[in-house]
Write an enzyme that holds these catalytic residues in place. Structure first.
Site, PDB file in Angstrom:
ATOM      1  N   ASP A  11       0.839  -1.202   0.000  1.00  0.00           N
ATOM      2  CA  ASP A  11       0.000   0.000   0.000  1.00  0.00           C
ATOM      3  C   ASP A  11       0.872   1.249   0.000  1.00  0.00           C
ATOM      4  OD1 ASP A  11      -2.401  -1.435  -0.101  1.00  0.00           O
ATOM      5  OD2 ASP A  11      -2.401  -1.732   2.062  1.00  0.00           O
ATOM      6  N   LYS A  34       0.576  -7.980  -2.639  1.00  0.00           N
ATOM      7  CA  LYS A  34      -0.748  -7.515  -3.066  1.00  0.00           C
ATOM      8  C   LYS A  34      -0.630  -6.100  -3.601  1.00  0.00           C
ATOM      9  CE  LYS A  34      -4.288  -6.094  -0.188  1.00  0.00           C
ATOM     10  NZ  LYS A  34      -5.009  -4.946  -0.755  1.00  0.00           N
ATOM     11  N   ASP A  61      -5.471  -6.777  -6.439  1.00  0.00           N
ATOM     12  CA  ASP A  61      -6.713  -6.608  -5.676  1.00  0.00           C
ATOM     13  C   ASP A  61      -7.509  -5.431  -6.249  1.00  0.00           C
ATOM     14  OD1 ASP A  61      -8.620  -6.562  -3.621  1.00  0.00           O
ATOM     15  OD2 ASP A  61      -7.271  -5.601  -2.187  1.00  0.00           O
ATOM     16  N   LEU A  62      -8.194  -5.672  -7.387  1.00  0.00           N
ATOM     17  CA  LEU A  62      -8.929  -4.579  -8.037  1.00  0.00           C
ATOM     18  C   LEU A  62     -10.443  -4.715  -7.892  1.00  0.00           C
ATOM     19  CD1 LEU A  62      -6.884  -4.038 -11.348  1.00  0.00           C
ATOM     20  CD2 LEU A  62      -6.675  -2.849  -9.163  1.00  0.00           C
ATOM     21  N   LYS A  63     -10.914  -5.835  -7.378  1.00  0.00           N
ATOM     22  CA  LYS A  63     -12.346  -6.019  -7.071  1.00  0.00           C
ATOM     23  C   LYS A  63     -13.262  -5.587  -8.219  1.00  0.00           C
ATOM     24  CE  LYS A  63     -11.700  -5.241  -2.076  1.00  0.00           C
ATOM     25  NZ  LYS A  63     -10.321  -4.736  -1.989  1.00  0.00           N
ATOM     26  N   LEU A  64     -13.149  -6.274  -9.358  1.00  0.00           N
ATOM     27  CA  LEU A  64     -13.947  -5.891 -10.522  1.00  0.00           C
ATOM     28  C   LEU A  64     -15.440  -6.156 -10.291  1.00  0.00           C
ATOM     29  CD1 LEU A  64     -11.009  -6.149 -11.695  1.00  0.00           C
ATOM     30  CD2 LEU A  64     -12.086  -6.719 -13.855  1.00  0.00           C
ATOM     31  N   HIS A  65     -16.273  -5.296 -10.867  1.00  0.00           N
ATOM     32  CA  HIS A  65     -17.731  -5.406 -10.732  1.00  0.00           C
ATOM     33  C   HIS A  65     -18.344  -4.618 -11.883  1.00  0.00           C
ATOM     34  CE1 HIS A  65     -21.437  -4.988  -7.809  1.00  0.00           C
ATOM     35  NE2 HIS A  65     -21.758  -5.450  -8.993  1.00  0.00           N
ATOM     36  N   ASP A  66     -18.769  -5.340 -12.946  1.00  0.00           N
ATOM     37  CA  ASP A  66     -19.352  -4.669 -14.116  1.00  0.00           C
ATOM     38  C   ASP A  66     -20.158  -5.723 -14.872  1.00  0.00           C
ATOM     39  OD1 ASP A  66     -19.821  -2.872 -16.302  1.00  0.00           O
ATOM     40  OD2 ASP A  66     -17.900  -1.896 -15.910  1.00  0.00           O
ATOM     41  N   PRO A  68     -20.973  -8.775 -17.368  1.00  0.00           N
ATOM     42  CA  PRO A  68     -20.106  -9.935 -17.611  1.00  0.00           C
ATOM     43  C   PRO A  68     -19.122  -9.748 -18.764  1.00  0.00           C
ATOM     44  CG  PRO A  68     -22.326 -10.678 -17.135  1.00  0.00           C
ATOM     45  CD  PRO A  68     -22.391  -9.173 -17.205  1.00  0.00           C
ATOM     46  N   THR A  70     -17.724  -7.068 -20.056  1.00  0.00           N
ATOM     47  CA  THR A  70     -16.641  -6.138 -19.718  1.00  0.00           C
ATOM     48  C   THR A  70     -15.653  -6.783 -18.756  1.00  0.00           C
ATOM     49  OG1 THR A  70     -18.116  -4.275 -20.050  1.00  0.00           O
ATOM     50  CG2 THR A  70     -16.159  -3.851 -18.709  1.00  0.00           C
ATOM     51  N   THR A 117     -15.823  -5.685   4.721  1.00  0.00           N
ATOM     52  CA  THR A 117     -15.847  -5.658   6.194  1.00  0.00           C
ATOM     53  C   THR A 117     -16.202  -4.269   6.727  1.00  0.00           C
ATOM     54  OG1 THR A 117     -13.464  -5.472   6.107  1.00  0.00           O
ATOM     55  CG2 THR A 117     -14.347  -7.618   6.701  1.00  0.00           C
ATOM     56  N   ARG A 179      -2.494  -9.288  12.587  1.00  0.00           N
ATOM     57  CA  ARG A 179      -1.546  -8.535  13.418  1.00  0.00           C
ATOM     58  C   ARG A 179      -0.768  -9.479  14.315  1.00  0.00           C
ATOM     59  NH1 ARG A 179      -2.449  -5.481  10.211  1.00  0.00           N
ATOM     60  NH2 ARG A 179      -3.165  -3.332  10.261  1.00  0.00           N
ATOM     61  N   GLY A 208      -0.078  -5.877   5.827  1.00  0.00           N
ATOM     62  CA  GLY A 208       0.447  -4.640   5.266  1.00  0.00           C
ATOM     63  C   GLY A 208       1.374  -3.923   6.228  1.00  0.00           C
ATOM     64  N   ARG A 209       0.800  -2.979   6.968  1.00  0.00           N
ATOM     65  CA  ARG A 209       1.607  -2.092   7.815  1.00  0.00           C
ATOM     66  C   ARG A 209       2.528  -2.758   8.814  1.00  0.00           C
ATOM     67  NH1 ARG A 209      -3.679   1.370   8.770  1.00  0.00           N
ATOM     68  NH2 ARG A 209      -4.424  -0.753   8.410  1.00  0.00           N
TER      69      ARG A 209
HETATM   70  O1  C5P Z   1      -1.903  -2.603   6.732  1.00  0.00           O
HETATM   71  P1  C5P Z   1      -2.880  -3.725   6.877  1.00  0.00           P
HETATM   72  O2  C5P Z   1      -2.230  -5.030   7.319  1.00  0.00           O
HETATM   73  O3  C5P Z   1      -4.094  -3.378   7.700  1.00  0.00           O
HETATM   74  O4  C5P Z   1      -3.360  -3.968   5.382  1.00  0.00           O
HETATM   75  C1  C5P Z   1      -4.329  -4.911   5.055  1.00  0.00           C
HETATM   76  C2  C5P Z   1      -4.599  -4.868   3.578  1.00  0.00           C
HETATM   77  O5  C5P Z   1      -5.729  -5.701   3.314  1.00  0.00           O
HETATM   78  C3  C5P Z   1      -4.957  -3.489   3.030  1.00  0.00           C
HETATM   79  O6  C5P Z   1      -4.483  -3.425   1.694  1.00  0.00           O
HETATM   80  C4  C5P Z   1      -6.458  -3.473   3.074  1.00  0.00           C
HETATM   81  O7  C5P Z   1      -7.029  -2.655   2.091  1.00  0.00           O
HETATM   82  C5  C5P Z   1      -6.797  -4.923   2.790  1.00  0.00           C
HETATM   83  N1  C5P Z   1      -8.096  -5.368   3.302  1.00  0.00           N
HETATM   84  C6  C5P Z   1      -8.422  -5.315   4.643  1.00  0.00           C
HETATM   85  N2  C5P Z   1      -9.644  -5.746   5.069  1.00  0.00           N
HETATM   86  C7  C5P Z   1     -10.525  -6.210   4.201  1.00  0.00           C
HETATM   87  C8  C5P Z   1     -10.219  -6.270   2.849  1.00  0.00           C
HETATM   88  C9  C5P Z   1      -8.976  -5.828   2.425  1.00  0.00           C
HETATM   89  O8  C5P Z   1      -7.612  -4.918   5.450  1.00  0.00           O
HETATM   90  N3  C5P Z   1     -11.676  -6.640   4.646  1.00  0.00           N
END
Ligand code: C5P
Length: 231
Positions: A11, A34, A61-66, A68, A70, A117, A179, A208-209
């Site tokens: 990210d 990702k 992770d682009l989550k397409l929604h359009d 069929p 396209t 979520t 985490r 991520g972080r």
């Molecule tokens: O930094 P962190 O570990 O929270 O990053 C989690 C990654 O997963 C981010 O790219 C976030 O957009 C993605 N994500 C999420 N929860 C979801 C769906 C995707 O944290 N329900």
């Protein structure tokens, strides 16, 4: 089937920051990363080609929604880019998911997003006019994704067991919100440790972080990986 590498959420807002981050790792360490909307829209398809050229695996992770047609055409483009995994919104429907599978081909993994979520049960009822529980809606969408030939869903680790029971043990659950013990939760509301995610049946974890913002990202990655594979 569990993937041994935690997927690192890249990210970052720019290509340059991705380059600097990946350069921290030894060249022989092949990662699974990702790439989400922010980075893809800023850096374009070139970012995928670059990461692939280093030998890493890519979940786009682009989550397409359009409609069929396209989505099918767009998926064919993503397959040509060499992505290893990508996703669509299950709300796009069975036909859209089947078209996505057709466009992507059999090689790359294709997952569905069920309910985001960030959506509460109250919001789902008010805005989507779905009058079941949020958990039932998630399971329903997972079953539709399985019926369309998708490989799995993005879900909370807390939902993984229920989803596998409703689909099959081999239906993939990819879970973010991970985490390691003692790390900052940030804006995540429901978090789980890598070892708990393994015990509960996640096949992929996205982190991520806790890695990208760590003082030593390589050490943080190795520690999370060790916990994930149960060392
Ligand atoms: O930094 P962190 O570990 O929270 O990053 C989690 C990654 O997963 C981010 O790219 C976030 O957009 C993605 N994500 C999420 N929860 C979801 C769906 C995707 O944290 N329900």
């Amino acid at each position: 089937m569990r993937e041994e590498r935690p997927i690192i959420a890249l990210d970052f807002p720019s290509f340059e920051q991705v380059k600097s981050f990946l350069a921290l790792f030894p060249a022989e360490e092949k990662l699974y990363v990702k790439i989400g909307m922010e980075l893809y829209y800023a850096a374009g398809p070139e970012i995928v080609r670059y990461v692939k050229s280093l030998g890493h695996s890519v979940f786009l992770d682009l989550k397409l929604h359009d409609i069929p047609h396209t989505v099918q055409s767009a998926m064919a483009v993503l397959a040509d880019l060499g992505v290893d995994m990508t996703n669509v919104h299950a709300a796009g429907g069975l036909e859209m998911m089947k078209a996505a599978r057709e466009g992507l081909g059999a090689g790359p993994k294709l997952l569905a997003v069920t309910q985001l979520t960030s959506t509460s049960e109250e919001q789902m009822r008010q805005e989507q006019n779905i009058q079941t529980s949020l958990a039932d809606s998630v399971v329903h969408y997972a079953q539709r994704a399985a019926a369309a030939g998708l490989d799995g869903v993005v879900c909370s680790a807390h939902e993984a067991a229920k989803i596998k029971t409703a689909t099959s043990a081999s239906f993939v659950c990819l879970t973010p919100g991970i985490r390691p013990k003692g790390s900052a939760v940030g804006d995540q509301k429901r978090v789980m440790t890598p070892s708990d995610a393994r015990k509960i049946g996640s096949d992929y974890i996205v982190v991520g972080r806790p890695i990208t913002q760590a003082e030593n990202p390589v050490a943080a990655y190795q520690a999370i990986k060790a916990e994930w594979i149960g060392l």
